[in-house]
Design a protein around this motif. Structure first.
Motif, PDB file in Angstrom:
ATOM      1  N   PHE A  78       0.818  -1.230  -0.153  1.00  0.00           N
ATOM      2  CA  PHE A  78      -0.013  -0.027   0.001  1.00  0.00           C
ATOM      3  C   PHE A  78       0.765   1.193  -0.007  1.00  0.00           C
ATOM      4  O   PHE A  78       0.217   2.401  -0.208  1.00  0.00           O
ATOM      5  N   GLY A  79       2.083   1.089   0.115  1.00  0.00           N
ATOM      6  CA  GLY A  79       3.100   2.255   0.164  1.00  0.00           C
ATOM      7  C   GLY A  79       2.814   2.953   1.552  1.00  0.00           C
ATOM      8  O   GLY A  79       2.260   2.741   2.520  1.00  0.00           O
ATOM      9  N   PRO A  80       3.924   4.226   1.617  1.00  0.00           N
ATOM     10  CA  PRO A  80       4.973   4.233   0.654  1.00  0.00           C
ATOM     11  C   PRO A  80       6.072   3.336   0.498  1.00  0.00           C
ATOM     12  O   PRO A  80       6.380   2.735   1.653  1.00  0.00           O
ATOM     13  N   PHE A  81       6.255   3.034  -0.638  1.00  0.00           N
ATOM     14  CA  PHE A  81       6.959   1.696  -0.854  1.00  0.00           C
ATOM     15  C   PHE A  81       8.499   1.978  -0.459  1.00  0.00           C
ATOM     16  O   PHE A  81       9.205   0.802  -0.024  1.00  0.00           O
ATOM     17  N   VAL A  82       8.908   3.176  -0.299  1.00  0.00           N
ATOM     18  CA  VAL A  82      10.266   3.497   0.140  1.00  0.00           C
ATOM     19  C   VAL A  82      10.268   3.046   1.567  1.00  0.00           C
ATOM     20  O   VAL A  82      11.610   2.528   1.973  1.00  0.00           O
ATOM     21  N   PHE A 104      12.066 -11.385   1.665  1.00  0.00           N
ATOM     22  CA  PHE A 104      12.690 -11.136   0.643  1.00  0.00           C
ATOM     23  C   PHE A 104      11.617 -10.634  -0.524  1.00  0.00           C
ATOM     24  O   PHE A 104      11.576  -9.660  -1.304  1.00  0.00           O
ATOM     25  N   PRO A 105      10.277 -11.556  -0.885  1.00  0.00           N
ATOM     26  CA  PRO A 105       9.487 -11.129  -1.852  1.00  0.00           C
ATOM     27  C   PRO A 105       8.746  -9.867  -1.545  1.00  0.00           C
ATOM     28  O   PRO A 105       8.456  -9.202  -2.457  1.00  0.00           O
ATOM     29  N   PHE A 106       8.516  -9.736  -0.315  1.00  0.00           N
ATOM     30  CA  PHE A 106       7.982  -8.108  -0.083  1.00  0.00           C
ATOM     31  C   PHE A 106       8.782  -6.884  -0.175  1.00  0.00           C
ATOM     32  O   PHE A 106       8.414  -6.009  -0.832  1.00  0.00           O
ATOM     33  N   VAL A 107       9.990  -7.215   0.080  1.00  0.00           N
ATOM     34  CA  VAL A 107      11.038  -6.246  -0.301  1.00  0.00           C
ATOM     35  C   VAL A 107      11.313  -6.015  -1.789  1.00  0.00           C
ATOM     36  O   VAL A 107      11.357  -4.910  -2.297  1.00  0.00           O
ATOM     37  N   LEU A 108      11.340  -7.128  -2.271  1.00  0.00           N
ATOM     38  CA  LEU A 108      11.598  -7.172  -3.708  1.00  0.00           C
ATOM     39  C   LEU A 108      10.082  -6.440  -4.463  1.00  0.00           C
ATOM     40  O   LEU A 108      10.387  -5.763  -5.545  1.00  0.00           O
TER      41      LEU A 108
END
Length: 519
Positions: A112-116, A137-141
């Protein structure tokens, strides 16, 4: 109490009086198990806030299980800043956090962001010494892909290898998706080829990656490879939704027919997503009646489905049919979006329906829709194509935003149609700044100068093209044979069957010479 918890406490004061009176008298007490069950039944953000206040009163705010459930509910039911803002405050107040808690918050930001913030939290997680797992890792990627941050994606990929998760199926699929969104489809393919285990998601991710990066031929070839080489990875609805846009772009009707046959054979439900893709594919391939039949068979037609059929009629010059579909859309109570109006304006433009186009353009205000550069470009094209060049120029001057290359490009093209060299010179100067790498703009203006006999001006434009080292894209032809799309250019010898093709052409030439009888 800080502001968050004070507001949460106030939200509880009226509705929870029985609970507090019972608690003060020692007659009632809830434990973490009770609150977990109650949170599971929450359907509004207000109910979550009330239970949150009770959790604070009971002193259970440091319970990891409850905190995870609370964060999940705030993410699920919150709106705006409260979606992740409150969830993050719950997370930050925890003295002890496990990997599952970190993953839940990172997942929320990635979705949902903010992605950063997902990337920042991942860095904070590493600094804290909390070990990552195959779900981190899938979430971070996903966040890297959303930001198109290829540099960060490569760094995360390095951590994946360091943790020994580079052969994990779910992490591998996330890497393919990340690199594809970062426009590095070659690395995505390398990740795919190196995977020891693949599933349907792996193949789907590569097909989507090729399509996203405008490599539709590779997407179609890859789809064939999936069918021929992977008996255990059969196409699902996501596969078909991924491949149909590539078929639509390349007008690959045979592949499209096969996909539709597969849908019917397997009894797959044609919903809005799959149905709109089929309509677009058949529309691009010129099969309008089949597209309409697909449209009629979709039960729950959303705005995307209506947009697809309106575009189908509009692109083939059937503006009246497109407008009739729009009237039907309004009658059934579906609210149109900006894309539908864009398709309608385009249909009116190509049919020369200036008055109707103006009416459609004004109707956007009634639906509270914001116009963008493409809508303005369509209106300019509508006016200019019909010969109202001065009105089109006045329209551009009256625009509430600065006109872009699409707007001026529409006017420039109409100048060529109506041979208005003076206006073309003025617009061309703007386009050489807004769209300096488009060789076609230079070629059109040079041709107009030559038609007018102004050879020196034509030579100046062509020299400018050479000085800026701008090359015109090479043209190509294509043909679909046995559901495979073949593309070739002039004197192209890159095809694997080049010798057979030229041998066949020579035989045909000899046959034509033998059968030709001069009169």
């Amino acid at each position: 109490m800080n502001g968050l918890y004070r507001r949460t406490w106030q939200a509880l004061t009226f509705r929870s009086q029985p609970f507090f009176s019972e608690r003060r008298s020692g007659k009632y007490h809830r434990d973490s198990y009770d609150f977990m069950k109650l949170l599971g039944h929450c359907r509004t953000i207000r109910s979550v806030q009330e239970l949150h206040a009770q959790i604070l009163v009971e002193g259970l705010d440091q319970n990891g299980f409850l905190a995870t459930k609370l964060i999940g509910k705030y993410v699920e039911l919150g709106e705006g800043e409260s979606k992740m803002g409150t969830a993050r405050k719950v997370f930050d107040r925890l003295l002890q956090r496990d990997v599952f808690l970190w993953n839940v918050v990172i997942q929320g930001y990635a979705s949902f962001g903010p992605f950063v913030e997902a990337l920042n939290l991942f860095d904070e997680m590493r600094v804290s010494g909390e070990p990552t797992n195959r779900y981190t890792f899938p979430f971070v990627l996903k966040a890297c892909g959303a930001l198109k941050n290829s540099d960060k994606g490569e760094i995360v990929h390095g951590y994946v290898v360091k943790c020994g998760l580079d052969l994990d199926l779910f992490v591998g699929n996330a890497l393919i998706s990340c690199y594809s969104k970062c426009q590095d489809v070659e690395t995505a393919r390398k990740v795919f080829d190196d995977m020891s285990l693949r599933d349907t998601v792996s193949w789907n991710s590569m097909i989507v990656g090729y399509t996203l990066n405008e490599r539709e031929d590779d997407a179609i070839m890859f789809f064939h490879a999936m069918l021929h080489n992977q008996a255990d990875c059969l196409p699902d609805d996501a596969t078909l939704v991924a491949i149909l846009p590539a078929c639509a772009t390349k007008s690959a009707s045979q592949v499209g027919f096969w996909v539709h046959s597969y849908i019917i054979k397997t009894g797959m439900e044609v919903g809005a997503s799959l149905g709109s893709c089929l309509i677009s594919m058949y529309g691009n391939c010129g099969h309008i009646n089949i597209a309409r039949d697909v449209f009629n068979r979709i039960d729950n037609k959303n705005v995307i489905v209506w947009s697809a059929i309106i575009r189908c009629y509009g692109m083939h010059g059937l503006a009246d049919e497109a407008l009739n579909m729009f009237r039907r859309l309004e009658e059934v109570g579906v609210k149109p979006d900006g894309l539908i109006f864009l398709n309608l304006l385009s249909a009116c433009s190509h049919a020369g329906l200036v008055a109707k186009g103006r009416e459609i353009y004004k109707k956007m205000e009634a639906y509270g829709l914001e116009r963008n550069d493409k809508h303005y470009a369509c209106m300019v094209d509508l006016l200019a194509r019909a010969g109202f060049l001065e009105q089109a120029a006045e329209f551009i001057e009256a625009m509430p935003v600065q006109a872009g290359k699409d707007v001026y490009g529409a006017l420039f093209g109409a100048c060529r149609i109506h041979n208005n060299l003076e206006l073309a010179k003025e617009v061309g100067e703007k386009l050489f700044i807004l769209d300096p790498e488009n060789a076609g703009r230079y070629m059109i203006l040079a041709s107009m100068y030559e038609d007018a006999g102004q050879w020196e001006d034509a030579a100046k434009v062509r020299k400018l093209l050479r000085d800026r080292n701008i090359k015109k894209p090479a043209g190509c032809s294509s043909i679909e044979v046995d559901r495979i799309h073949h593309v070739f250019g002039k004197k192209d010898e890159t095809h694997p069957f080049t010798e057979e093709i030229f041998d066949t052409i020579e035989k045909l030439e000899r046959l034509m010479e033998e059968d030709f009888e001069p009169i």
